[in-house]
Design an enzyme around this catalytic site. Structure first.
Site, PDB file in Angstrom:
ATOM      1  N   PHE A 143       0.825  -1.213   0.000  1.00  0.00           N
ATOM      2  CA  PHE A 143       0.000   0.000   0.000  1.00  0.00           C
ATOM      3  C   PHE A 143       0.855   1.258   0.000  1.00  0.00           C
ATOM      4  O   PHE A 143       0.555   2.222  -0.711  1.00  0.00           O
ATOM      5  CB  PHE A 143      -0.924  -0.016   1.217  1.00  0.00           C
ATOM      6  CG  PHE A 143      -1.651   1.285   1.452  1.00  0.00           C
ATOM      7  CD1 PHE A 143      -2.794   1.585   0.744  1.00  0.00           C
ATOM      8  CD2 PHE A 143      -1.186   2.204   2.394  1.00  0.00           C
ATOM      9  CE1 PHE A 143      -3.471   2.786   0.959  1.00  0.00           C
ATOM     10  CE2 PHE A 143      -1.844   3.392   2.617  1.00  0.00           C
ATOM     11  CZ  PHE A 143      -2.990   3.689   1.898  1.00  0.00           C
ATOM     12  N   ASP A 144       1.929   1.285   0.788  1.00  0.00           N
ATOM     13  CA  ASP A 144       2.805   2.460   0.857  1.00  0.00           C
ATOM     14  C   ASP A 144       3.360   2.803  -0.519  1.00  0.00           C
ATOM     15  O   ASP A 144       3.286   3.947  -0.974  1.00  0.00           O
ATOM     16  CB  ASP A 144       3.995   2.185   1.786  1.00  0.00           C
ATOM     17  CG  ASP A 144       3.595   1.973   3.223  1.00  0.00           C
ATOM     18  OD1 ASP A 144       2.666   1.193   3.461  1.00  0.00           O
ATOM     19  OD2 ASP A 144       4.230   2.575   4.097  1.00  0.00           O
TER      20      ASP A 144
END
Length: 468
Positions: free
Chosen positions: A228-229
């Protein structure tokens, strides 16, 4: 915020004053909710920063870390802030500890999400936040808290849109094992090569983003885990947002729960999915900010040239590794039926055509059929230089040893091919693709109307100047 916090429908949450009660109670239902509808921008009287701490089975570290962060916010942080503990699927006593901390500490809230996944937890809480800036930190507080104000001040002042801690930039002081250091550097090099990223560290668990930018980009993210990052940072960069990097002091947690092999495989799948979506246009990223503020001249061309060179070189290396592997395989397949020089020439010709096409698209960002024939013709001339280098190496080998082994031939050819690769990169950059490289940048958005600088703005700008 006392009692339940219903910013997240279908999620169980707790928080304590001074935040007001929500207009309707939360419902504790199993399963992680879909991304909620974005709330309006934060009110002037609201919380300026919401710091999310995602946890899963972290009962040992949770309480001391949250108390330490809360004390720092109370004593040393000049802006209003809220801590939200995001328990995503814990099976130990983590959720009970989170509830206790939320009831005890005024700045702490807690949210329970039944489905594991840090990315899903962050997306849900950030989408529903009423703060001006949303951030997250790893529960082990591996990053020194003295980096928190330099991380957040550029976003609160409007100077930047996204801020990340970096362990790979000059000035960072990192204590961690060599294996994790190598894996981290290789991962970020892979991002530079495949997705053309400019940020230095995608994986540091210390990030923040302005809430308005988050509301625009979060609906485009799909990963619910560790990738996600990276996904959010790539989208932010493609949207033209300014990413501020803070070199951090980092001490790796020896009891980290990250499983390296499964996480690495998931990251590779994420890179392929994201890169494919961006290349095909199925992921359409809005232009949120132009490449530079309106009215300002372009940045230092030497600095930009170095950044472009590093990005092109990284992608060229990845293409070159794949080409070399294909070249060796073809040579070994053809060597049984052809003499060494013929097998070398044919293998090099096939891989040179493929290498030119791959570098044209991936390294120098050139798409379409325009000038493709010219590029291939020039690439063949570069191939001729490479052929001369590798053929000369073979001649020298056979002069020293009339009947060398296949292994010796391969070693000499690989070494010679590396030299030819350096020459080919210089030719690609200075001649083959000269005048045609690079993607056109997105159009600049209309200039925003200037607003008067208020007293809080002056304070925040002064804090930013001190941090920089």
């Amino acid at each position: 915020m006392s009692g339940s916090d219903s910013r997240l429908p279908a999620a169980q949450s707790l928080a304590a004053p001074p935040f007001p009660d929500p207009p309707f109670p939360a419902q504790a239902l199993p399963g992680q909710p879909s991304v909620p509808e974005p709330r309006p921008a934060a009110r002037d009287a609201g919380v300026q920063v919401e710091i999310v701490i995602p946890v899963r089975d972290e009962e040992r570290d949770l309480a001391p870390s949250v108390r330490r962060l809360d004390a720092y916010l109370h004593e040393d942080f000049p802006f209003t802030a809220r801590i939200t503990i995001a328990d995503n699927g814990s099976t130990d006593g983590t959720w009970q500890q989170a509830r206790t901390l939320a009831a005890e500490l005024p700045r702490v809230g807690a949210v329970r999400l039944e489905r594991p996944g840090r990315g899903g937890a962050l997306r849900s809480i950030w989408s529903a936040s009423d703060a001006g800036v949303v951030a997250y930190m790893d529960v082990d507080l591996s990053t020194d808290l003295n980096a928190l104000l330099p991380l957040l001040a550029p976003l609160l002042s409007g100077h930047s849109d996204v801020a990340i801690g970096t362990r790979l930039a000059r000035g960072a002081r990192v204590i961690r094992g060599p294996s994790r250091e190598i894996i981290s550097r290789c991962y970020n090099l892979l991002l530079h090569a495949t997705l053309g990223t400019g940020f230095s560290d995608a994986q540091c668990g210390f990030k923040a983003i302005r809430a308005d930018a988050a509301r625009a980009l979060l609906p485009l993210t799909t990963d619910t885990g560790w990738f996600f990052d990276t996904e959010l940072l790539v989208l932010a960069e493609r949207a033209g947002l300014r990413i501020h990097e803070v070199p951090v002091d980092w001490i790796d947690d020896p009891d980290s729960r990250v499983r390296i092999i499964p996480t690495a495989l998931a990251d590779l799948r994420g890179i392929i999915r994201l890169g494919t979506g961006l290349a095909r246009g199925t992921i359409r990223v809005p232009v949120l900010r132009g490449p530079r503020p309106p009215g300002l001249p372009p940045g230092n061309p030497r600095t930009g040239g170095r950044a472009q060179l590093a990005s092109q070189l990284a992608r060229f290396v990845v293409v070159g590794v794949a080409s070399t592997a294909a070249y060796v395989l073809l040579y070994l397949l053809l060597r049984g039926a052809l003499p060494a020089q013929a097998a070398n020439a044919l293998s090099l010709l096939i891989t040179a055509v493929a290498n030119t096409a791959a570098n044209r698209r991936l390294t120098f960002g050139i798409r379409g059929r325009a000038h493709a024939a010219r590029h291939q013709l020039r690439g063949l001339i570069a191939f001729g230089i490479g052929l001369a280098v590798t053929s000369g190496a073979l001649v020298a080998l056979h002069a020293v040893s009339p009947q060398p082994s296949r292994a010796a031939e391969v070693v000499v050819l690989v070494a010679a091919n590396l030299v030819a690769t350096v020459v080919r990169f210089a030719l690609y950059r200075s001649w083959v693709f000269r005048g045609h490289g690079g993607r056109a940048g997105p159009p600049s958005p209309p200039a925003r109307a200037a607003r008067a600088e208020t007293a809080p703005d002056l304070v925040q700008r002064q804090l930013l100047d001190l941090s920089e």
